[in-house]
Design a protein around this motif. Structure first.
Motif, mmCIF file in Angstrom:
data_model
loop_
_atom_site.group_PDB
_atom_site.id
_atom_site.type_symbol
_atom_site.label_atom_id
_atom_site.label_comp_id
_atom_site.label_asym_id
_atom_site.label_seq_id
_atom_site.Cartn_x
_atom_site.Cartn_y
_atom_site.Cartn_z
ATOM 1 N N GLY A 121 0.792 -1.214 0.000
ATOM 2 C CA GLY A 121 0.000 0.000 0.000
ATOM 3 C C GLY A 121 0.826 1.266 0.000
ATOM 4 O O GLY A 121 0.385 2.309 -0.489
ATOM 5 N N LEU A 122 2.045 1.180 0.565
ATOM 6 C CA LEU A 122 2.937 2.341 0.671
ATOM 7 C C LEU A 122 4.370 1.873 0.444
ATOM 8 O O LEU A 122 4.831 0.944 1.114
ATOM 9 C CB LEU A 122 2.802 2.972 2.059
ATOM 10 N N VAL A 123 5.041 2.517 -0.493
ATOM 11 C CA VAL A 123 6.392 2.086 -0.871
ATOM 12 C C VAL A 123 7.311 3.307 -0.976
ATOM 13 O O VAL A 123 6.894 4.380 -1.395
ATOM 14 C CB VAL A 123 6.384 1.335 -2.220
ATOM 15 N N ILE A 176 0.132 3.474 10.249
ATOM 16 C CA ILE A 176 -0.621 2.668 11.211
ATOM 17 C C ILE A 176 -1.977 2.274 10.654
ATOM 18 O O ILE A 176 -2.402 1.114 10.762
ATOM 19 C CB ILE A 176 -0.777 3.444 12.536
ATOM 20 N N LEU A 177 -2.672 3.219 10.034
ATOM 21 C CA LEU A 177 -4.007 2.937 9.515
ATOM 22 C C LEU A 177 -3.981 1.949 8.359
ATOM 23 O O LEU A 177 -4.836 1.062 8.273
ATOM 24 C CB LEU A 177 -4.690 4.243 9.080
ATOM 25 N N LEU A 178 -3.024 2.081 7.471
ATOM 26 C CA LEU A 178 -2.993 1.162 6.322
ATOM 27 C C LEU A 178 -2.653 -0.258 6.764
ATOM 28 O O LEU A 178 -3.179 -1.231 6.211
ATOM 29 C CB LEU A 178 -2.036 1.661 5.238
ATOM 30 N N GLU A 179 -1.790 -0.372 7.769
ATOM 31 C CA GLU A 179 -1.462 -1.708 8.283
ATOM 32 C C GLU A 179 -2.686 -2.354 8.911
ATOM 33 O O GLU A 179 -2.943 -3.551 8.736
ATOM 34 C CB GLU A 179 -0.344 -1.599 9.312
ATOM 35 N N GLU A 185 3.360 -1.616 4.332
ATOM 36 C CA GLU A 185 4.302 -0.522 4.096
ATOM 37 C C GLU A 185 5.664 -1.154 3.836
ATOM 38 O O GLU A 185 6.141 -1.949 4.645
ATOM 39 C CB GLU A 185 4.371 0.395 5.311
ATOM 40 N N VAL A 186 6.289 -0.813 2.717
ATOM 41 C CA VAL A 186 7.524 -1.486 2.316
ATOM 42 C C VAL A 186 8.596 -0.463 1.948
ATOM 43 O O VAL A 186 8.360 0.448 1.152
ATOM 44 C CB VAL A 186 7.275 -2.424 1.111
ATOM 45 N N VAL A 187 9.776 -0.636 2.537
ATOM 46 C CA VAL A 187 10.927 0.189 2.202
ATOM 47 C C VAL A 187 11.853 -0.613 1.291
ATOM 48 O O VAL A 187 12.263 -1.730 1.641
ATOM 49 C CB VAL A 187 11.692 0.622 3.465
ATOM 50 N N LEU A 188 12.147 -0.062 0.131
ATOM 51 C CA LEU A 188 13.093 -0.681 -0.787
ATOM 52 C C LEU A 188 14.479 -0.122 -0.450
ATOM 53 O O LEU A 188 14.851 0.973 -0.891
ATOM 54 C CB LEU A 188 12.715 -0.368 -2.235
ATOM 55 N N ASN A 271 -3.668 1.117 20.198
ATOM 56 C CA ASN A 271 -3.459 -0.327 20.270
ATOM 57 C C ASN A 271 -2.151 -0.728 19.607
ATOM 58 O O ASN A 271 -1.416 -1.592 20.112
ATOM 59 C CB ASN A 271 -4.627 -1.064 19.616
ATOM 60 N N GLN A 272 -1.857 -0.086 18.458
ATOM 61 C CA GLN A 272 -0.614 -0.399 17.760
ATOM 62 C C GLN A 272 0.586 -0.019 18.620
ATOM 63 O O GLN A 272 1.573 -0.746 18.696
ATOM 64 C CB GLN A 272 -0.577 0.347 16.419
ATOM 65 N N ARG A 273 0.510 1.117 19.275
ATOM 66 C CA ARG A 273 1.599 1.571 20.141
ATOM 67 C C ARG A 273 1.794 0.625 21.335
ATOM 68 O O ARG A 273 2.918 0.307 21.709
ATOM 69 C CB ARG A 273 1.306 2.991 20.634
ATOM 70 N N TRP A 274 0.688 0.196 21.923
ATOM 71 C CA TRP A 274 0.796 -0.737 23.039
ATOM 72 C C TRP A 274 1.411 -2.060 22.602
ATOM 73 O O TRP A 274 2.265 -2.625 23.284
ATOM 74 C CB TRP A 274 -0.582 -0.989 23.656
ATOM 75 N N ASN A 275 0.974 -2.545 21.467
ATOM 76 C CA ASN A 275 1.500 -3.811 20.962
ATOM 77 C C ASN A 275 2.994 -3.712 20.679
ATOM 78 O O ASN A 275 3.767 -4.638 20.964
ATOM 79 C CB ASN A 275 0.743 -4.236 19.699
ATOM 80 N N ALA A 276 3.410 -2.580 20.101
ATOM 81 C CA ALA A 276 4.829 -2.373 19.820
ATOM 82 C C ALA A 276 5.624 -2.296 21.112
ATOM 83 O O ALA A 276 6.738 -2.826 21.207
ATOM 84 C CB ALA A 276 5.004 -1.093 19.002
#
Length: 284
Positions: A121-123, A176-179, A185-188, A271-276
């Motif tokens: 979704g994001l590169v 965060i939202l797209l995940e 989200e992918v970094v080349l 929630n994402q922050r807590w999980n991380a």
């Protein structure tokens, strides 16, 4: 796949020629560039004109100058550019800064990644800055996060997350939202993007106020904001820095400043922050 590239620009006469030239020299040719001239008082408009006059893929719109604050200014300019375009004509939507230099194969490789991986979704590549005559990895973020100066979104992903938010933290909110929606989200890492100008030097907000406001507009609840503030204080080796950040955060809370995210999105972010946090520190 066809790319729409939107570049907000304010007084970028020194940097913009390098950005536009690197786009002009891309191996992949199927793109359109919209430079949003955000009230520039230097020769930015003349720089843009050099490209629009000779290449139909380049165009511009002009805005009156908006307040220079982190996050909201650049996204506002981006949205103004986006609103002039028919998105049905494009597959990939990019927000690029006006002070980056792309390798000739940059868009080609990004297009290939999107085309071969439907859930991307994001590169983007990795950001590099010049130090002592050498280009070195910027290091302000982990190597799994696409930085703000070079965002490329699959259109469907961009639309599902509701586009970009005019607020501090916009370039983390999107990730965060797209995940959460099942996109990746992918970094080349092999793609190096040169950042000509160091970010933040022209912001009027001091560091502690920036972080306090950032944690608030990111939607962090109090405990998570305090944990994040303590992390920044440890980096700066300053107890007072923690209290300054907290003061800024609490000031935003007291004023009940408007968030650019919904309650449900705020829940996702926390929630994402807590999980991380659990994964990194509590090994849960």
């Amino acid at each position: 796949m066809r790319f729409l590239i939107i570049i907000p620009a304010h007084n970028e006469e020194e940097n913009l020629p390098f950005t536009l030239k690197s786009l002009e020299n891309q191996n992949f040719k199927d793109f359109k560039v919209v430079v949003v001239n955000d009230g520039s008082t230097d020769n930015t408009s003349e720089i843009i004109k050099r490209f629009t006059e000779k290449d139909s893929r380049f165009e511009t719109i002009n805005l009156q100058k908006s307040a220079h604050q982190p996050g909201s200014k650049v996204v506002n300019a981006f949205k103004n550019g986006l609103n002039t375009q028919n998105l049905d004509e494009f597959d990939i939507i990019c927000k690029f800064d006006a002070d980056i230099i792309l390798s000739e194969n940059y868009i080609e490789e990004v297009e290939k990644a999107f085309r071969n991986n439907p859930k991307y979704g994001l590169v983007g590549g990795l950001l590099y800055v010049e130090k002592n005559g050498e280009w070195v990895y910027e290091g302000n973020s982990n190597k799994h996060h696409v930085r703000g100066p070079m965002k490329a979104y699959r259109k469907e992903c961009f639309q599902e997350i509701g586009g970009l938010r005019e607020t501090l933290g916009w370039d983390n909110i999107d990730s965060i939202l797209l995940e959460d929606l099942g996109w990746k989200e992918v970094v080349l890492r092999e793609l190096h993007v040169k950042l000509i100008k160091v970010k933040g030097k022209d912001y009027t907000v001091k560091a502690s106020d920036y972080y306090g406001r950032y944690f608030y507009f990111l939607g962090l609840k109090r405990l998570l904001a305090y944990i994040a503030a303590s992390k920044e204080a440890m980096k700066n080796k300053s107890v007072s820095f923690f209290f300054q950040i907290v003061k800024s955060y609490e000031s935003c809370r007291a004023k009940k400043l408007e968030l650019k995210i919904t309650k449900d999105e705020q829940k996702v972010i926390n929630n994402q922050r807590w999980n991380a946090l659990k994964k990194k520190w509590l090994k849960m």
